[in-house]
Design an enzyme around this catalytic site. Structure first.
Site, short mmCIF file in Angstrom:
data_model
loop_
_atom_site.label_atom_id
_atom_site.label_comp_id
_atom_site.label_asym_id
_atom_site.label_seq_id
_atom_site.Cartn_x
_atom_site.Cartn_y
_atom_site.Cartn_z
N ASN A 14 -13.72 -4.84 -8.09
CA ASN A 14 -14.67 -3.90 -8.69
C ASN A 14 -14.37 -3.69 -10.18
OD1 ASN A 14 -16.67 -2.61 -6.71
ND2 ASN A 14 -14.77 -2.67 -5.54
N MET A 90 -5.66 3.96 -4.29
CA MET A 90 -5.25 4.34 -2.94
C MET A 90 -4.32 5.55 -2.90
SD MET A 90 -7.22 2.72 -1.22
CE MET A 90 -7.90 1.30 -0.39
N ASN A 107 -16.15 7.74 -6.97
CA ASN A 107 -15.39 6.79 -6.13
C ASN A 107 -16.38 5.90 -5.40
OD1 ASN A 107 -13.09 5.69 -4.72
ND2 ASN A 107 -13.71 6.89 -2.93
N HIS A 109 -16.71 3.75 -1.80
CA HIS A 109 -16.10 3.66 -0.47
C HIS A 109 -16.89 2.65 0.37
CE1 HIS A 109 -13.70 4.97 2.92
NE2 HIS A 109 -14.80 4.90 3.64
#
Ligand code: GAR
Length: 203
Positions: A14, A90, A107, A109
């Site tokens: 990412n 993490m 964020n 997910h």
């Protein structure tokens, strides 16, 4: 320019995708910093190659999470960071950063939240046997993957899929969705009203 810091702990696909968008002039934002808690993570090498500053820290060298977050906060302030972008980071965050960047920290997910929060979301969805999953971009609050949803993209699980092909589809969906969301923030198009988030001119 609108300045972002990416926080990552692992592969950095990412991160790399955001770098590519920025270099193509499509992100509308400058990636001013990578923050990473793992010296050996491949994402560190990606930042080096891209010429992006990297703030590396070892959580074990600090007495508490709040302590290293206070140091990170000072670095972010020095660099005038507008938005924190978590990309496979993490570690849970404390109020030191969560409160400071409330409404300005996002964020990604790899599930359709609120299904399958926490670690190994793709494996959780695969083992559960759902037919539809996807990716979620959300604001970060004090909980685990519990912040207000900004955008989601659906991924179908077909009969000929394997866990590996599902992972590939999820990562493709992430690479499509995340830079778009960052560009909306950079353009000031994201409006937050409690858990209701709207994107001006549509998503
Ligand atoms: C991504 O799939 C991201 O959605 C996930 O970690 C991966 C990082 O990959 N994040 C979480 O599971 C957060 N709970 P990357 O390092 O290659 O970008």
């Amino acid at each position: 320019p609108y300045r972002i810091a990416v926080f990552a702990s692992g592969q950095g696909s990412n991160f790399q995708n955001l770098v590519d968008w920025a270099n193509d002039g499509k992100l509308g934002a400058e990636i001013a910093l990578l923050v990473c808690n793992k010296a050996q993570a491949p994402v560190v090498e990606r930042a080096r190659k891209a010429g992006i500053d990297c703030l590396l820290f070892d959580p074990k060298a600090y007495a508490s999470r709040g302590e290293y977050e206070t140091e990170i906060a000072a670095e972010l302030a020095n660099r005038g960071i507008d938005l924190i972008v978590l990309a496979g980071y993490m570690l849970l965050l404390t109020p030191v950063l969560v409160d400071l960047y409330a409404g300005r920290m996002i964020n990604i997910h790899p599930s359709l939240l609120p299904s399958f929060p926490g670690v190994n979301a793709i494996g959780q969805a695969w083992n559960y046997g759902v037919k539809v999953t996807g990716v979620t971009v959300h604001l970060v609050d004090g909980g685990m993957d519990s912040g207000a949803v900004i955008a989601q993209q659906v991924v179908h699980i077909d009969e000929d899929d394997s866990i590996q092909s599902l992972e590939d589809k999820i990562h493709t969906a992430e690479s499509e969705l995340y830079p778009k969301v960052v560009s909306w923030f950079a353009k000031g198009r994201v409006h937050i009203s409690g858990r209701k988030i709207t994107v001006e001119h549509g998503i």
